[in-house]
Design a protein around this motif. Structure first.
Motif, PDB file in Angstrom:
ATOM      1  N   PRO A  82      67.039  80.773  17.293  1.00  0.00           N
ATOM      2  CA  PRO A  82      66.202  79.729  17.909  1.00  0.00           C
ATOM      3  C   PRO A  82      66.954  78.414  18.069  1.00  0.00           C
ATOM      4  O   PRO A  82      66.844  77.756  19.105  1.00  0.00           O
ATOM      5  CB  PRO A  82      65.043  79.552  16.925  1.00  0.00           C
ATOM      6  CG  PRO A  82      65.129  80.654  15.972  1.00  0.00           C
ATOM      7  CD  PRO A  82      66.457  81.282  16.050  1.00  0.00           C
ATOM      8  N   PHE A  99      57.391  81.036  26.071  1.00  0.00           N
ATOM      9  CA  PHE A  99      58.671  81.297  25.416  1.00  0.00           C
ATOM     10  C   PHE A  99      59.214  80.017  24.779  1.00  0.00           C
ATOM     11  O   PHE A  99      59.646  80.023  23.619  1.00  0.00           O
ATOM     12  CB  PHE A  99      59.655  81.864  26.447  1.00  0.00           C
ATOM     13  CG  PHE A  99      60.993  82.240  25.863  1.00  0.00           C
ATOM     14  CD1 PHE A  99      61.108  83.295  24.971  1.00  0.00           C
ATOM     15  CD2 PHE A  99      62.134  81.530  26.206  1.00  0.00           C
ATOM     16  CE1 PHE A  99      62.332  83.635  24.438  1.00  0.00           C
ATOM     17  CE2 PHE A  99      63.365  81.870  25.677  1.00  0.00           C
ATOM     18  CZ  PHE A  99      63.468  82.919  24.787  1.00  0.00           C
ATOM     19  N   VAL A 100      59.165  78.901  25.541  1.00  0.00           N
ATOM     20  CA  VAL A 100      59.649  77.622  25.013  1.00  0.00           C
ATOM     21  C   VAL A 100      58.869  77.256  23.751  1.00  0.00           C
ATOM     22  O   VAL A 100      59.444  76.889  22.720  1.00  0.00           O
ATOM     23  CB  VAL A 100      59.487  76.512  26.077  1.00  0.00           C
ATOM     24  CG1 VAL A 100      59.742  75.148  25.468  1.00  0.00           C
ATOM     25  CG2 VAL A 100      60.433  76.745  27.233  1.00  0.00           C
ATOM     26  N   PHE A 101      57.579  77.409  23.821  1.00  0.00           N
ATOM     27  CA  PHE A 101      56.703  77.092  22.702  1.00  0.00           C
ATOM     28  C   PHE A 101      57.047  77.957  21.491  1.00  0.00           C
ATOM     29  O   PHE A 101      57.164  77.476  20.372  1.00  0.00           O
ATOM     30  CB  PHE A 101      55.256  77.331  23.137  1.00  0.00           C
ATOM     31  CG  PHE A 101      54.251  76.599  22.319  1.00  0.00           C
ATOM     32  CD1 PHE A 101      54.084  75.229  22.478  1.00  0.00           C
ATOM     33  CD2 PHE A 101      53.467  77.261  21.392  1.00  0.00           C
ATOM     34  CE1 PHE A 101      53.159  74.535  21.718  1.00  0.00           C
ATOM     35  CE2 PHE A 101      52.540  76.583  20.631  1.00  0.00           C
ATOM     36  CZ  PHE A 101      52.388  75.214  20.795  1.00  0.00           C
ATOM     37  N   LEU A 103      60.273  76.868  19.853  1.00  0.00           N
ATOM     38  CA  LEU A 103      60.070  75.637  19.079  1.00  0.00           C
ATOM     39  C   LEU A 103      59.375  75.909  17.758  1.00  0.00           C
ATOM     40  O   LEU A 103      59.768  75.413  16.711  1.00  0.00           O
ATOM     41  CB  LEU A 103      59.219  74.664  19.897  1.00  0.00           C
ATOM     42  CG  LEU A 103      60.000  73.726  20.795  1.00  0.00           C
ATOM     43  CD1 LEU A 103      59.050  72.937  21.670  1.00  0.00           C
ATOM     44  CD2 LEU A 103      60.824  72.788  19.947  1.00  0.00           C
ATOM     45  N   ILE A 104      58.328  76.718  17.813  1.00  0.00           N
ATOM     46  CA  ILE A 104      57.567  77.045  16.599  1.00  0.00           C
ATOM     47  C   ILE A 104      58.475  77.760  15.600  1.00  0.00           C
ATOM     48  O   ILE A 104      58.543  77.406  14.430  1.00  0.00           O
ATOM     49  CB  ILE A 104      56.378  77.970  16.941  1.00  0.00           C
ATOM     50  CG1 ILE A 104      55.304  77.189  17.693  1.00  0.00           C
ATOM     51  CG2 ILE A 104      55.812  78.600  15.691  1.00  0.00           C
ATOM     52  CD1 ILE A 104      54.288  76.522  16.814  1.00  0.00           C
ATOM     53  N   VAL A 105      59.205  78.758  16.113  1.00  0.00           N
ATOM     54  CA  VAL A 105      60.049  79.569  15.247  1.00  0.00           C
ATOM     55  C   VAL A 105      61.057  78.701  14.515  1.00  0.00           C
ATOM     56  O   VAL A 105      61.362  78.910  13.352  1.00  0.00           O
ATOM     57  CB  VAL A 105      60.759  80.636  16.100  1.00  0.00           C
ATOM     58  CG1 VAL A 105      61.926  81.225  15.362  1.00  0.00           C
ATOM     59  CG2 VAL A 105      59.777  81.708  16.496  1.00  0.00           C
ATOM     60  N   MET A 165      60.648  75.896  13.396  1.00  0.00           N
ATOM     61  CA  MET A 165      60.073  75.085  12.332  1.00  0.00           C
ATOM     62  C   MET A 165      59.386  75.898  11.249  1.00  0.00           C
ATOM     63  O   MET A 165      58.951  75.343  10.244  1.00  0.00           O
ATOM     64  CB  MET A 165      59.095  74.090  12.934  1.00  0.00           C
ATOM     65  CG  MET A 165      59.830  72.885  13.462  1.00  0.00           C
ATOM     66  SD  MET A 165      58.703  71.722  14.149  1.00  0.00           S
ATOM     67  CE  MET A 165      58.016  72.669  15.443  1.00  0.00           C
ATOM     68  N   ILE A 166      59.291  77.200  11.441  1.00  0.00           N
ATOM     69  CA  ILE A 166      58.697  78.024  10.396  1.00  0.00           C
ATOM     70  C   ILE A 166      59.564  77.909   9.144  1.00  0.00           C
ATOM     71  O   ILE A 166      60.779  78.020   9.227  1.00  0.00           O
ATOM     72  CB  ILE A 166      58.649  79.498  10.844  1.00  0.00           C
ATOM     73  CG1 ILE A 166      57.622  79.663  11.950  1.00  0.00           C
ATOM     74  CG2 ILE A 166      58.313  80.404   9.680  1.00  0.00           C
ATOM     75  CD1 ILE A 166      57.602  81.060  12.511  1.00  0.00           C
ATOM     76  N   ILE A 191      69.289  78.717  21.174  1.00  0.00           N
ATOM     77  CA  ILE A 191      68.573  78.689  22.451  1.00  0.00           C
ATOM     78  C   ILE A 191      68.161  77.266  22.771  1.00  0.00           C
ATOM     79  O   ILE A 191      68.392  76.756  23.864  1.00  0.00           O
ATOM     80  CB  ILE A 191      67.312  79.583  22.400  1.00  0.00           C
ATOM     81  CG1 ILE A 191      67.682  81.038  22.147  1.00  0.00           C
ATOM     82  CG2 ILE A 191      66.513  79.455  23.692  1.00  0.00           C
ATOM     83  CD1 ILE A 191      66.488  81.941  21.976  1.00  0.00           C
ATOM     84  N   TRP A 192      67.580  76.603  21.790  1.00  0.00           N
ATOM     85  CA  TRP A 192      67.008  75.284  22.040  1.00  0.00           C
ATOM     86  C   TRP A 192      68.086  74.266  22.382  1.00  0.00           C
ATOM     87  O   TRP A 192      67.954  73.481  23.313  1.00  0.00           O
ATOM     88  CB  TRP A 192      66.193  74.839  20.817  1.00  0.00           C
ATOM     89  CG  TRP A 192      65.445  73.594  21.098  1.00  0.00           C
ATOM     90  CD1 TRP A 192      65.621  72.392  20.510  1.00  0.00           C
ATOM     91  CD2 TRP A 192      64.426  73.421  22.072  1.00  0.00           C
ATOM     92  NE1 TRP A 192      64.766  71.479  21.060  1.00  0.00           N
ATOM     93  CE2 TRP A 192      64.025  72.085  22.019  1.00  0.00           C
ATOM     94  CE3 TRP A 192      63.807  74.277  23.001  1.00  0.00           C
ATOM     95  CZ2 TRP A 192      63.036  71.564  22.842  1.00  0.00           C
ATOM     96  CZ3 TRP A 192      62.831  73.754  23.819  1.00  0.00           C
ATOM     97  CH2 TRP A 192      62.450  72.423  23.734  1.00  0.00           C
TER      98      TRP A 192
END
Lengths: 324, 306
Positions: B179, B134-136, B139-141, B143-144, B182-183
């Motif tokens: 995102p 989920f954390v990963f 993070l990815i989302v 930066m998309i 959350i982060w």
């Protein structure tokens, strides 16, 4: 730690979960899943689904007329990698990629150099000068990119712009009536000015904070040992700042690669071919001229291009321990 | 702890230097204040260069159009007027767009903060299978390139007849506000010592009471900072709004600015354009400057900590 703690996930292991003895803070069955459920659902709808859709679009053949595609997206004929072949064999695309790479590199390097320079300067000056410069940087940081672009558009206007007037005051320089946007290279230079102007505050202020965290004693020690200011910077400041610099560089690459508003607004919504970076090219193709499938293909390629740098960034975060 | 010992170690050294080296010290100090003067001047020059575009935007918005159209630019509004502001505020489309932006931003941020807070609690306070995934993913989302997703988003919303509607654009805005929220909230929650929760639970608080009495008050400033920055992100968004909102009456302020700039009637009306720009950026500039230290704490805390 007991064996159950490190063993299989607690979810679904009924009796173990119910037993009071094993309920510890930080490990409690269903609760964390209930907590992330809404977020997961939202992300599935607004990110995962569009991601699936863009890949699907990139593999489909464009139907004639956009409405056919609008309402029967799924039934469009499968085209394999035909779209990718079209895009990748198009010389325009490669020109756009080259332009984007150069534009990104120049923006990142310029904003980092100026950002580091200002960060170091902020640690040298008197308090009042520091507060003045930081206050100005904060306002610059706060201005939306759309607005700042319009201000620069007006500053660089060929008829009444202040920049042409000021440059014209320099002896030997004749800039009156100069059109900055006739030549895309000059136009992109103006856009670079907007991008760098907007990017510097974040870089300078976070690097300034980073330098502030370096114990004064280390700097003093270096000076006592006879290090010149440059050596102190090179051997003491830079290594301490390295993790922060890596993150800021990575983020700058991602941001500058994705610059859109500044180009779009500087060309009042119609960027000429010479101004197109990958993002603009994708948008003009996919949304502007409704070639959804080709646009989606460029979008997929754009994301693939960023995957490398994203993985690097995330590994860096995990290494620092921020993601743990 | 190590800082204190370092400090103690340096004290004798400086004390030893003081009596013997007085004049050299004074000379060095004089030299240094000279240098400081030069650095101060450089800092002021940079402040002037960086501040100039904002200054220019402000004075243009207060100038009369006669002063704007002088061949020699006027670096001060000699005949200050509110005419440009009156012109822009008198435009019903501008007021409508401002209201749209306000509603879209408010709802998108409120949804993200509530849902994002639960998600952030989960990853900051619990260990569970799938947490790392989920954390990963979050993070990815983050930066998309959202730009790439405008095309599929537009098609998907259109299928549900949500294109060109405020509900649709709010859903689309969750792509980036969620995102981010959350982060950032995760960082703020993780900075609250876990021992506090544990102590409260040992003292007989239920999990809900711990949350309500310990975490919520402590994370309050972080919640405000996160909401403020989410607000700024959504307020400044342009591409999604430009793609999804087609009617005049449904646009956001950012689109108003572009339409104003590109319309032949207003094209050269820099006073009006700058007034609209000032009014559009005012709500975010004020919020940002007020909350900046907290916002950047959330943005870079992990990096600086390293």
């Amino acid at each position: 730690m007991t064996a159950t703690d490190t063993g299989a996930p607690a979810l679904g292991s009924g009796p173990a979960r119910r037993s009071r003895r094993r309920r510890r803070p930080g490990r409690s069955g269903r609760l964390p899943y209930l907590l992330i459920l809404p977020a997961v659902l939202v992300l599935l709808v607004v990110v995962v689904w569009p991601l699936f859709k863009i890949v699907q679009l990139s593999l489909q053949k464009q139907e004639s007329g956009k409405f056919a595609l609008f309402h029967s997206g799924a039934s469009s004929p499968f085209a394999g990698l035909a779209n990718f072949r079209t895009v990748l064999s198009d010389s325009t695309f490669w020109a756009v990629v080259g332009r984007t790479a150069a534009f990104t590199a120049i923006n990142v390097v310029l904003s980092l150099l100026i950002g580091i320079g200002i960060a170091v300067l902020l640690n040298r000056v008197s308090k009042w000068a520091r507060l003045t410069l930081i206050a100005v940087l904060l306002f610059v940081w706060a201005v939306p990119t759309t607005v700042s672009t319009q201000v620069f558009y007006w500053l660089f206007s060929n008829q009444l712009g202040a920049v042409n007037y000021l440059l014209d005051l320099i002896p030997g320089v004749h800039m009156q009536g100069h059109d900055w946007f006739a030549d895309p290279h000059q136009g992109l230079a103006v856009i670079t000015a907007v991008v760098v102007w907007g990017a510097v505050p974040l870089l300078a202020i976070s690097l300034h904070a980073g330098i502030g965290q370096i114990p004064k004693e280390i700097i003093e020690a270096a000076r006592c040992d006879g290090a010149t200011p440059w050596q102190t910077f090179r051997q003491v400041t830079l290594p301490v700042l390295a993790p922060l610099l890596v993150i800021l560089t990575t983020l700058s690459v991602i941001w500058d690669f994705g610059v859109f508003n500044q180009i779009w607004f500087m060309r009042t919504g119609h960027p000429e071919p010479g101004y197109q970076t990958v993002g603009i090219y994708m948008y003009s193709t996919g949304v502007g001229s409704s070639h959804y499938n080709v646009g989606a293909t460029i979008g997929v390629l754009m994301m693939l291009g960023l995957v490398g740098i994203m993985i690097f960034y995330i590994r860096q975060l995990f290494r620092i321990g921020d993601a743990e | 702890m190590s800082t204190t010992t370092d400090h103690v170690a340096t004290v004798p050294a400086t004390a030893a230097v003081r009596p013997t080296d007085q004049s050299a010290r004074r000379r060095r100090k004089g030299h240094r204040s000279y240098a400081t003067g030069a650095w101060n001047a450089l800092a002021l020059a940079l402040a002037a260069v960086f501040g100039f575009p904002i200054f220019w935007m402000l004075i243009t918005s207060f100038k009369t159009s006669a002063d704007i159209n002088q061949l020699v630019p006027q670096f001060w509004p000699h005949h200050p007027t509110l005419g440009s502001f009156r012109e822009v505020l008198g435009d019903p489309i501008f007021r409508q767009d401002l209201a749209n932006t306000f509603v879209i931003t408010l709802v998108a941020v409120a949804i993200s903060v509530v849902i994002g807070f639960f998600g952030a609690m989960a990853i900051a306070r619990f260990r569970f299978a799938g947490r790392r995934v989920f954390v990963f993913a979050v993070l990815i989302v983050q930066m998309i390139p959202l730009l790439a997703l405008t095309i599929p988003m537009s098609l998907l919303l259109d299928r549900f007849h949500l294109k060109n509607s405020l509900v649709g654009i709010i859903i689309a805005y969750l792509m980036f506000t969620m995102p981010y929220t959350i982060w950032t909230l995760r960082t703020f929650i993780a900075n609250i010592p876990k021992e506090l929760d544990e102590a409260a639970m040992v003292d007989g608080c239920t999990r809900f009471q711990t949350f309500y009495r310990i975490i919520l008050p402590l994370v309050g400033p972080g919640l405000i900072a996160t909401s403020v920055y989410g607000w700024i992100l959504a307020w400044n968004e342009f591409v999604l709004a430009n793609t999804l909102l087609l009617d005049n009456s449904k646009q956001t302020s950012m689109i108003y600015l572009l339409v104003f700039q590109s319309s032949p009637t207003h094209g050269a009306d820099y006073g009006g354009l700058m007034a609209a720009a000032v009014l559009t950026s005012l709500p975010v500039v004020v919020l940002f400057v007020l909350f900046q230290s907290r916002i950047s704490a959330g943005l870079t805390s992990g990096a600086v900590k390293g």
